[in-house]
Design a protein around this motif. Structure first.
Motif, mmCIF file in Angstrom:
data_model
loop_
_atom_site.group_PDB
_atom_site.id
_atom_site.type_symbol
_atom_site.label_atom_id
_atom_site.label_comp_id
_atom_site.label_asym_id
_atom_site.label_seq_id
_atom_site.Cartn_x
_atom_site.Cartn_y
_atom_site.Cartn_z
ATOM 1 N N VAL A 172 12.248 21.552 8.580
ATOM 2 C CA VAL A 172 10.846 21.963 8.500
ATOM 3 C C VAL A 172 10.178 21.184 7.376
ATOM 4 C CG1 VAL A 172 9.299 23.890 7.981
ATOM 5 C CG2 VAL A 172 11.310 24.253 9.423
ATOM 6 N N THR A 173 8.997 20.628 7.649
ATOM 7 C CA THR A 173 8.248 19.864 6.642
ATOM 8 C C THR A 173 6.988 20.572 6.177
ATOM 9 O OG1 THR A 173 7.156 18.660 8.429
ATOM 10 C CG2 THR A 173 9.112 17.626 7.447
ATOM 11 N N SER A 174 6.495 21.557 6.974
ATOM 12 C CA SER A 174 5.291 22.299 6.597
ATOM 13 C C SER A 174 5.234 23.594 7.389
ATOM 14 C CB SER A 174 4.043 21.456 6.835
ATOM 15 O OG SER A 174 4.043 20.958 8.147
ATOM 16 N N VAL A 175 4.607 24.605 6.781
ATOM 17 C CA VAL A 175 4.515 25.933 7.398
ATOM 18 C C VAL A 175 3.139 26.525 7.107
ATOM 19 C CG1 VAL A 175 5.433 28.286 7.374
ATOM 20 C CG2 VAL A 175 6.979 26.360 7.114
ATOM 21 N N VAL A 176 2.604 27.274 8.073
ATOM 22 C CA VAL A 176 1.358 28.003 7.866
ATOM 23 C C VAL A 176 1.423 29.308 8.669
ATOM 24 C CG1 VAL A 176 0.040 26.965 9.766
ATOM 25 C CG2 VAL A 176 -1.154 27.764 7.736
ATOM 26 N N ALA A 178 1.022 34.693 13.941
ATOM 27 C CA ALA A 178 2.157 33.788 14.131
ATOM 28 C C ALA A 178 2.480 33.005 12.860
ATOM 29 C CB ALA A 178 1.850 32.813 15.266
ATOM 30 N N ILE A 179 3.688 32.506 12.824
ATOM 31 C CA ILE A 179 4.125 31.557 11.806
ATOM 32 C C ILE A 179 4.285 30.220 12.537
ATOM 33 C CG2 ILE A 179 5.899 30.954 10.129
ATOM 34 C CD1 ILE A 179 4.449 33.589 9.504
ATOM 35 N N VAL A 180 3.637 29.183 12.031
ATOM 36 C CA VAL A 180 3.656 27.873 12.676
ATOM 37 C C VAL A 180 4.375 26.907 11.750
ATOM 38 C CG1 VAL A 180 2.254 26.056 13.713
ATOM 39 C CG2 VAL A 180 1.444 28.419 13.768
ATOM 40 N N ALA A 181 5.426 26.268 12.274
ATOM 41 C CA ALA A 181 6.248 25.366 11.465
ATOM 42 C C ALA A 181 6.196 23.950 12.034
ATOM 43 C CB ALA A 181 7.689 25.856 11.427
ATOM 44 N N GLY A 182 5.891 22.984 11.160
ATOM 45 C CA GLY A 182 5.934 21.573 11.530
ATOM 46 C C GLY A 182 7.278 20.996 11.119
ATOM 47 N N HIS A 183 7.811 20.111 11.931
ATOM 48 C CA HIS A 183 9.158 19.580 11.698
ATOM 49 C C HIS A 183 9.153 18.068 11.477
ATOM 50 C CE1 HIS A 183 11.700 23.151 12.667
ATOM 51 N NE2 HIS A 183 10.527 23.558 13.126
ATOM 52 N N GLU A 184 10.264 17.598 10.948
ATOM 53 C CA GLU A 184 10.431 16.181 10.627
ATOM 54 C C GLU A 184 10.324 15.280 11.855
ATOM 55 O OE1 GLU A 184 14.278 14.318 9.100
ATOM 56 O OE2 GLU A 184 13.122 14.726 7.279
ATOM 57 N N ASP A 185 10.668 15.803 13.035
ATOM 58 C CA ASP A 185 10.591 14.995 14.252
ATOM 59 C C ASP A 185 9.218 15.024 14.910
ATOM 60 O OD1 ASP A 185 10.555 17.555 15.306
ATOM 61 O OD2 ASP A 185 12.372 17.312 16.501
ATOM 62 N N GLY A 186 8.211 15.658 14.254
ATOM 63 C CA GLY A 186 6.853 15.704 14.787
ATOM 64 C C GLY A 186 6.568 16.896 15.669
#
Length: 135
Positions: free
Chosen positions: A4-8, A13-21
């Motif tokens: 995980v690279t970013s979270v909001v 909901a919890i939205v998670a951005g990942h290293e693979d886009g």
């Protein structure tokens, strides 16, 4: 999934951005062990993510790592929170989005109830750092 690279957090909901886009959307109540939704947001890692309540959307920034990614994925994308469809792409012309932050600005100072949907985007390149405001 990749790291995980970013979270909001949104309203539900919890939205998670990942290293693979990729983006994974989880139920904020924790009632399900599986993501509610997932989609590919960027080819580069998701470098930043923000919830914009006035638009009921999330904004993601591509965390470009090299010149090739800067040419194709130096953008901020806006996604609806209802079905996570792409609504808009804001090109950053080779700059990396470091921070995306929603701003709550009154449209008219006399009428403080009307709000403008504005976003501040902090970007950088090798040569400069810039703070941009988009409406």
């Amino acid at each position: 999934p990749t790291p995980v690279t970013s979270v909001v957090a949104t309203v539900s909901a919890i939205v998670a951005g990942h290293e693979d886009g990729n983006i994974f959307v989880w139920d904020a109540s924790g009632s399900s062990p599986r993501p509610l939704h997932s989609f590919s947001a960027h080819k580069a890692p998701v470098g930043c993510i923000a919830f914009i309540p006035t638009l009921d959307c999330i904004a993601t920034g591509g965390g470009v790592r090299n010149r090739g990614e800067a040419l194709t994925d130096a953008v901020v994308r806006l996604w609806t929170c209802t079905d996570f469809r792409l609504q808009q792409t804001v090109p950053l012309r080779g700059a990396r989005a470091r921070v995306v932050h929603p701003l709550d600005i009154a449209e008219d100072r006399k009428k403080s109830t009307a709000r403008a949907a504005c976003v501040a985007i902090s970007t950088d390149t090798r040569a400069q750092r810039v703070l941009q405001m988009h409406r």
